[in-house]
Each structure stands twice: as C-alpha cells, then as structure tokens.
Design an enzyme around this catalytic site. Sequence first.
Site, PDB file in Angstrom:
ATOM      1  N   ASN A  86       0.982  -1.178  -0.152  1.00 57.39           N
ATOM      2  CA  ASN A  86       0.100  -0.058   0.108  1.00 57.39           C
ATOM      3  C   ASN A  86       0.975   1.297   0.059  1.00 57.39           C
ATOM      4  O   ASN A  86       1.372   1.879   1.169  1.00 57.39           O
ATOM      5  CB  ASN A  86      -1.049   0.048   1.354  1.00 57.39           C
ATOM      6  CG  ASN A  86      -1.902   0.941   1.243  1.00 57.39           C
ATOM      7  OD1 ASN A  86      -1.769   1.956   0.488  1.00 57.39           O
ATOM      8  ND2 ASN A  86      -2.924   1.055   2.277  1.00 57.39           N
ATOM      9  N   ARG A 132      -2.679  -1.938  -3.578  1.00 58.85           N
ATOM     10  CA  ARG A 132      -3.700  -1.325  -3.091  1.00 58.85           C
ATOM     11  C   ARG A 132      -4.033   0.018  -3.873  1.00 58.85           C
ATOM     12  O   ARG A 132      -2.833   0.767  -3.921  1.00 58.85           O
ATOM     13  CB  ARG A 132      -4.074  -1.113  -1.588  1.00 58.85           C
ATOM     14  CG  ARG A 132      -5.035  -0.480  -1.300  1.00 58.85           C
ATOM     15  CD  ARG A 132      -5.317  -0.048   0.111  1.00 58.85           C
ATOM     16  NE  ARG A 132      -6.692   0.359   0.250  1.00 58.85           N
ATOM     17  CZ  ARG A 132      -6.987   0.840   1.245  1.00 58.85           C
ATOM     18  NH1 ARG A 132      -6.636   0.912   2.502  1.00 58.85           N
ATOM     19  NH2 ARG A 132      -8.490   1.611   1.601  1.00 58.85           N
ATOM     20  N   GLU A 178      -8.644  -6.006   5.063  1.00 57.39           N
ATOM     21  CA  GLU A 178      -8.414  -5.507   3.693  1.00 57.39           C
ATOM     22  C   GLU A 178      -7.233  -6.269   3.014  1.00 57.39           C
ATOM     23  O   GLU A 178      -7.277  -6.538   1.937  1.00 57.39           O
ATOM     24  CB  GLU A 178      -8.221  -3.933   3.761  1.00 57.39           C
ATOM     25  CG  GLU A 178      -9.626  -3.317   4.025  1.00 57.39           C
ATOM     26  CD  GLU A 178      -9.426  -1.873   4.322  1.00 57.39           C
ATOM     27  OE1 GLU A 178      -8.931  -1.661   5.396  1.00 57.39           O
ATOM     28  OE2 GLU A 178      -9.637  -0.975   3.440  1.00 57.39           O
ATOM     29  N   HIS A 236     -13.249   2.107  -0.084  1.00 56.86           N
ATOM     30  CA  HIS A 236     -13.383   1.157   1.152  1.00 56.86           C
ATOM     31  C   HIS A 236     -13.636  -0.484   0.567  1.00 56.86           C
ATOM     32  O   HIS A 236     -14.482  -1.078   1.130  1.00 56.86           O
ATOM     33  CB  HIS A 236     -14.060   1.338   2.233  1.00 56.86           C
ATOM     34  CG  HIS A 236     -13.472   2.326   3.373  1.00 56.86           C
ATOM     35  ND1 HIS A 236     -14.243   3.139   4.060  1.00 56.86           N
ATOM     36  CD2 HIS A 236     -12.089   2.643   3.676  1.00 56.86           C
ATOM     37  CE1 HIS A 236     -13.616   3.844   4.684  1.00 56.86           C
ATOM     38  NE2 HIS A 236     -12.214   3.487   4.623  1.00 56.86           N
ATOM     39  N   LEU A 285     -16.049   1.454  10.289  1.00 54.13           N
ATOM     40  CA  LEU A 285     -15.821   2.843  10.852  1.00 54.13           C
ATOM     41  C   LEU A 285     -14.526   2.621  11.490  1.00 54.13           C
ATOM     42  O   LEU A 285     -14.077   1.866  12.412  1.00 54.13           O
ATOM     43  CB  LEU A 285     -17.018   2.801  12.203  1.00 54.13           C
ATOM     44  CG  LEU A 285     -18.406   2.624  11.665  1.00 54.13           C
ATOM     45  CD1 LEU A 285     -19.334   2.537  13.172  1.00 54.13           C
ATOM     46  CD2 LEU A 285     -19.032   3.606  10.880  1.00 54.13           C
ATOM     47  N   ARG A 331     -12.390  14.087   8.984  1.00 53.02           N
ATOM     48  CA  ARG A 331     -13.059  14.435   7.541  1.00 53.02           C
ATOM     49  C   ARG A 331     -14.581  14.731   8.009  1.00 53.02           C
ATOM     50  O   ARG A 331     -15.210  13.979   8.909  1.00 53.02           O
ATOM     51  CB  ARG A 331     -12.940  13.296   6.644  1.00 53.02           C
ATOM     52  CG  ARG A 331     -11.602  13.310   5.868  1.00 53.02           C
ATOM     53  CD  ARG A 331     -11.830  11.988   4.637  1.00 53.02           C
ATOM     54  NE  ARG A 331     -10.924  10.979   5.437  1.00 53.02           N
ATOM     55  CZ  ARG A 331     -10.841   9.850   4.863  1.00 53.02           C
ATOM     56  NH1 ARG A 331     -11.523   9.305   3.852  1.00 53.02           N
ATOM     57  NH2 ARG A 331      -9.952   9.077   5.218  1.00 53.02           N
TER      58      ARG A 331
HETATM   59  P1  ADP Z   1      -8.048   3.234   9.970  1.00 52.52           P
HETATM   60  O1  ADP Z   1      -9.301   3.526   9.170  1.00 52.52           O
HETATM   61  O2  ADP Z   1      -6.623   4.171   9.904  1.00 52.52           O
HETATM   62  O3  ADP Z   1      -7.669   1.707   9.281  1.00 52.52           O
HETATM   63  P2  ADP Z   1      -9.034   1.747  12.123  1.00 52.52           P
HETATM   64  O4  ADP Z   1      -9.957   0.916  11.470  1.00 52.52           O
HETATM   65  O5  ADP Z   1      -7.604   1.177  12.951  1.00 52.52           O
HETATM   66  O6  ADP Z   1      -8.462   3.023  11.341  1.00 52.52           O
HETATM   67  O7  ADP Z   1      -9.811   2.673  13.424  1.00 52.52           O
HETATM   68  C1  ADP Z   1      -9.302   3.532  14.094  1.00 52.52           C
HETATM   69  C2  ADP Z   1     -10.410   3.960  14.900  1.00 52.52           C
HETATM   70  O8  ADP Z   1     -10.674   2.926  16.059  1.00 52.52           O
HETATM   71  C3  ADP Z   1      -9.836   5.229  16.079  1.00 52.52           C
HETATM   72  O9  ADP Z   1     -10.978   6.168  16.143  1.00 52.52           O
HETATM   73  C4  ADP Z   1      -9.749   4.415  17.194  1.00 52.52           C
HETATM   74  O10 ADP Z   1      -9.990   5.158  18.485  1.00 52.52           O
HETATM   75  C5  ADP Z   1     -10.880   3.407  17.099  1.00 52.52           C
HETATM   76  N1  ADP Z   1     -10.562   2.384  18.339  1.00 52.52           N
HETATM   77  C6  ADP Z   1      -9.937   1.214  18.359  1.00 52.52           C
HETATM   78  N2  ADP Z   1     -10.120   0.542  19.343  1.00 52.52           N
HETATM   79  C7  ADP Z   1     -11.090   1.252  20.083  1.00 52.52           C
HETATM   80  C8  ADP Z   1     -11.924   0.784  21.202  1.00 52.52           C
HETATM   81  N3  ADP Z   1     -11.526  -0.287  22.076  1.00 52.52           N
HETATM   82  N4  ADP Z   1     -12.931   1.750  21.540  1.00 52.52           N
HETATM   83  C9  ADP Z   1     -13.397   2.700  20.833  1.00 52.52           C
HETATM   84  N5  ADP Z   1     -12.710   2.998  19.677  1.00 52.52           N
HETATM   85  C10 ADP Z   1     -11.565   2.355  19.397  1.00 52.52           C
END
Ligand code: ADP
Length: 400
Positions: A11, A89, A382, A177, A206, A238
């Site tokens: 990526n 990717r 992914e 996505h 999310l 965003r």
């Molecule tokens: P990316 O889109 O960069 O791959 P991720 O899918 O890793 O991101 O998601 C990151 C988000 O997930 C952040 O907002 C992080 O705070 C949230 N997150 C991870 N673990 C938890 C948790 N235990 N409780 C709440 N939010 C979480």
Amino acid sequence: MTESPMVLVINSGSSSLKFAVYAMERRHPLLSGLADRLGLEGATVSFKDESGKTVRDLKEPTHAYALDAVLEEFAARDWSGSLAAVGHRVVHGGERFSSSVLVTPDVLVELEAISPLAPLHNPPAVLGMRVALARLAVPHVAVLDTAFHQSIPPSAYLYAVPMALYRDYGVRRYGFHGASHRFVAGEAVEMLGLDRAGHGLVIAHLGNGASATAVLNGRSVDTTMGMTPLEGLVMGTRSGDIDPGALIYLARRTGWKWDDMDTLLNRRSGLLGLSELSNDCRELEAAASSGHAGAQAALEVFVHRLARHIGGLAMSLPRLDAVVFTGGIGENSARIRSMAVRRLKPLGLSLDEQANLRMVGGAAGIISEGNRPVAAVVSTNEEWMIARDTAELAGLTRSQ
Ligand code: ADP
C-alpha cells in the site's frame, strides 16, 4: 524457502509504504511493516512478525529504497524464491475498473489517466507499482477501492448537477473501502448462514475513514462515500456530508481558497473538529465519560449521521438481513454500536447488551435480539482480501 507460495501486499502512499506478506493458507500475515517519512528526513522501516517488531533507518527516503529494504528482509529469511505475486492497493479506479486486475503497461497508463480524480493517492500507488515491477518478475495485481462499487446504479451514483459535468469531468459518486466492504459482506453471509444469491446487508466500516454500503446478493448497490472519500459519515478528521452552500458562504465571507477548504474538511473536521480534542474515538469515549462536552457532542453527531445513513441505505435494498459493524470503531466500540443500534429500532433491531459487550478485540457475532434483521460485528481484513485477489489472478488459487 517456504513450501507455500507467498504474496506481498503493498500500500504505497505519498510518504509511506505499508506492506504485508501472506502465505496463502493463512489469513494473518507472516510479516508486515511500514516504511515511513519517505521524502523526508529520518525515514525508517519497521518489520513486525510473531516474534516482535524491529525498526531500522532507511539509507535513502525513497519508495525504491523502502522496497529494497523489504526484499533484503525476504532474502535474510530465505523467502526470495517463494514470492509468487504482488498485490497493490489503489484508491481510485474510476469507471474503468470493476474488479481487481493484473498490472500491465496499459493498466499503468490507465491508472495514471485516472490520477486527477485522486491526486494525493493514485500517483504514489503507481510509483509503488513501477518500483515493484522493476524489481520483481512475478504477476502484479491492482486491487482498487472503487471497483466493488461499480455495480451501483446511476440513480445512486449521479449527483443532481448538469449531466455535462459527469460526461466531461467524471463527476459522480464512486465509493471507496471496496476491499473491506466486499470482504466483510462475504464473511457476514457465511457467519449468518445467509443465501449467497438472496441477501441484503448494510455494512458500516468505521475506522479513521468511515463509510457504509448497501450490499445486495454480494454486490454493492449504494454507498456513503462519493466522488472522493469525503462524503457521507463523520470521520476522524473528515467532515462527511456538508451543505456545499456552507462552503460558498465561507469562501465569500472569509476569502478562504480551495486549498484552505481542502485542509478544513479533510484534516480539521470530523470527530476532531467537533470535539476540539481528538480524532481518536477511544480517547473521546474516555473524555465523554468524564463530562467533556465537546467529546459528547462529537460522538452524538457521529452516531446520528451513522444511523441516518444506515436507515437510508436500507431503503436502497429490497430486503435487509443484517447491519454489520467493522473497522477499528465498529469492531471495538461497544458504546458506539449500542448508541447506533438503539437508533435503528424502526428497522426492527434491538440490542443484546451482553452480546454487544462481548464483541470486542476481534470477536465476531450477533449483537441484537430476535430474528432478522440482525446487527452483527465482523473483523475486516483488507490486506488479506488484496492477497486473495492477487493469488487468484496470479493463478495461485481458484476463485472463492
Ligand atoms: P484506519 O481507518 O486508519 O485503518 P482503524 O480501522 O484502525 O483506522 O480505526 C481507528 C479508530 O478505531 C480510532 O478512532 C480508534 O480510536 C478506534 N478504536 C480502536 N479501538 C477502540 C476501542 N477499544 N474503543 C473505541 N474505539 C476504538
């Protein structure tokens, strides 16, 4: 050398190159890592495997040196002869690509032609492909974030602006996505025992970026992201949806230029902008629990927008079997899921509190009470999806 063929997933971003190495019989990488600060001072490359993580300085802060460092690591592990294919990717495939594709010189030219649609993302991906093609004489495959959404009908992808803007400039909704939504939809169908040829799902991915997609019988029929990954849900930094009239107003009132708007909407908005504290959901949950009003407001707007879009996407389906949460927030935040599912009562969903609390840290399952539709949690993967497509197009495995 290992016995099983290996797939390298890359990526390539403007200042980073993420990678992961898969042996095709297992869905967790043997090795993964990140070359960071490319083009800047102090570039490093990290390697992570079951025994831990190591970080090294890069000789030169370029994509080429980053990939060389990865290949040196391959050689040191005696893996060089096992590498059978490389998956890349790519963010934007425009209307040209509706599935993953073997990379040829023509494909590279076509991806370069699409670059104006994703000026920050596609050029470094193409650079990564060129660097890898020059070094690795194995099949290379491009997996495009937009491809899964090419099945969306015009009624859902057209903006109500003069048609000439679509014809002349490609202004339409593309969605992103795709690898995640496709993977999670497939996993959900299996986990819930749904009919492959007769199901309707809403997938809510999310993470820092967030989007939701309506999937009918394995095909995307609507999604929240648009021409760029800015439309739709509230994200870490965003804005998601905003009245374009607000931007016209701000431009007239403040004199801000498009670059300022870009920074405002992509980097300073979302959970960060609303909370005036952080873009990190976990941090906001902790702050909201101790009474931080900005954090509370940010989470409430996030959930309101999410519920509203899930409801809207359900109306793009003739049937709804499940709402599926995934991504860092979707997989781990029982609080956000609880707030969201409570809002989905009109769709016939009610939360199973205990089950919801159990689905964290990679656990997958149903979090609602009663029969269909259900709310469920599935972990996305992914990179594994990219590895799978790559292995299939490279002829290493059969289609799944
Ligand atoms: P990316 O889109 O960069 O791959 P991720 O899918 O890793 O991101 O998601 C990151 C988000 O997930 C952040 O907002 C992080 O705070 C949230 N997150 C991870 N673990 C938890 C948790 N235990 N409780 C709440 N939010 C979480």
